[in-house]
Scaffold this active site. Structure first.
Site, mmCIF file in Angstrom:
data_model
loop_
_atom_site.group_PDB
_atom_site.id
_atom_site.type_symbol
_atom_site.label_atom_id
_atom_site.label_comp_id
_atom_site.label_asym_id
_atom_site.label_seq_id
_atom_site.Cartn_x
_atom_site.Cartn_y
_atom_site.Cartn_z
ATOM 1 N N TYR A 29 -0.907 -8.370 10.254
ATOM 2 C CA TYR A 29 -1.516 -9.589 9.718
ATOM 3 C C TYR A 29 -2.220 -10.395 10.807
ATOM 4 O O TYR A 29 -3.252 -11.018 10.542
ATOM 5 C CB TYR A 29 -0.469 -10.432 8.987
ATOM 6 C CG TYR A 29 0.022 -9.747 7.732
ATOM 7 C CD1 TYR A 29 -0.848 -9.468 6.684
ATOM 8 C CD2 TYR A 29 1.344 -9.349 7.604
ATOM 9 C CE1 TYR A 29 -0.405 -8.821 5.534
ATOM 10 C CE2 TYR A 29 1.786 -8.704 6.458
ATOM 11 C CZ TYR A 29 0.913 -8.444 5.426
ATOM 12 O OH TYR A 29 1.332 -7.807 4.302
ATOM 13 N N VAL A 78 0.877 -1.178 0.000
ATOM 14 C CA VAL A 78 0.000 0.000 0.000
ATOM 15 C C VAL A 78 0.906 1.217 0.000
ATOM 16 O O VAL A 78 1.863 1.294 0.774
ATOM 17 C CB VAL A 78 -0.951 0.021 1.218
ATOM 18 C CG1 VAL A 78 -1.725 1.330 1.290
ATOM 19 C CG2 VAL A 78 -1.914 -1.156 1.160
ATOM 20 N N GLY A 114 -6.721 2.386 6.889
ATOM 21 C CA GLY A 114 -7.534 1.177 6.826
ATOM 22 C C GLY A 114 -7.599 0.556 5.444
ATOM 23 O O GLY A 114 -8.289 -0.450 5.250
ATOM 24 N N LEU A 115 -6.887 1.129 4.481
ATOM 25 C CA LEU A 115 -6.962 0.606 3.117
ATOM 26 C C LEU A 115 -6.243 -0.731 2.970
ATOM 27 O O LEU A 115 -6.700 -1.607 2.228
ATOM 28 C CB LEU A 115 -6.408 1.627 2.117
ATOM 29 C CG LEU A 115 -7.219 2.919 2.013
ATOM 30 C CD1 LEU A 115 -6.505 3.931 1.123
ATOM 31 C CD2 LEU A 115 -8.618 2.629 1.484
ATOM 32 N N GLY A 116 -5.128 -0.903 3.669
ATOM 33 C CA GLY A 116 -4.424 -2.186 3.624
ATOM 34 C C GLY A 116 -5.290 -3.300 4.187
ATOM 35 O O GLY A 116 -5.369 -4.395 3.615
#
Length: 171
Positions: free
Chosen positions: A150, A109, A117-119
């Site tokens: 993750y 990203v 919050g896009l990832g």
């Protein structure tokens, strides 16, 4: 134009696109399939500090992937409808046996868009697509500084004591 066109990797899957963030003059879309520009992918990986890679090898990797998911920021025309331009801001390359397992590669990203919050959205939408295809074992390789990211999405380190092993040619 010929050399530039040679570095656009077509994706075999049908194009799916969803708007995930909308503003008056722009929007961010999640896309699976279509064409992806190798130069844009490499510019993105360089922005996150990865070493430069051979563009022709990157093109082959993209073409031979099971799926590539991407986030694009699209600039909209004054009427708010037509897309005037778009910029790749996130990407995941997926390899798979198409039945049981998939591995996520090159999860990136753009640093300008990290922390929004896009990832997480890119990862979740990619995982949802794989689950809809009934692919339930999803793995990835990650640098130590992003393991917590993750974990929050549901990945576990070394489940059931499974350890990855690697073979590299001797020099």
């Amino acid at each position: 134009a010929g050399a530039e066109e040679d570095l656009v990797a077509p994706q075999l899957s049908e194009v799916e696109e969803s708007v995930i963030v909308e503003a008056e003059d722009s929007r961010i879309v999640f896309r699976i399939g279509g064409f992806i520009n190798v130069h844009e992918v490499e510019a993105l990986t360089e922005k996150v500090g990865w070493p430069k890679r051979n563009p022709h090898k990157v093109k082959l990797a993209l073409e031979n992937s099971f799926m590539v998911t991407a986030l694009y920021k699209q600039a909209l025309g004054e009427d708010g409808g037509d897309v005037e331009s778009e910029k790749l801001i996130g990407c995941i390359r997926v390899t798979s046996d198409t039945v049981f397992n998939a591995t996520l590669w090159d999860v990136t990203v753009d640093p300008e868009y990290q922390g929004e919050g896009l990832g997480k959205t890119l990862m979740e939408m990619t995982i949802r697509k794989l689950c809809r295809l009934d692919i339930r074992t999803i793995s990835l390789f990650a640098e130590p500084d992003v393991l917590q990211f993750y974990r929050k999405i549901g990945f576990r380190q070394d489940p059931q004591g499974i350890r990855a092993m690697f073979w590299y040619p001797r020099r």
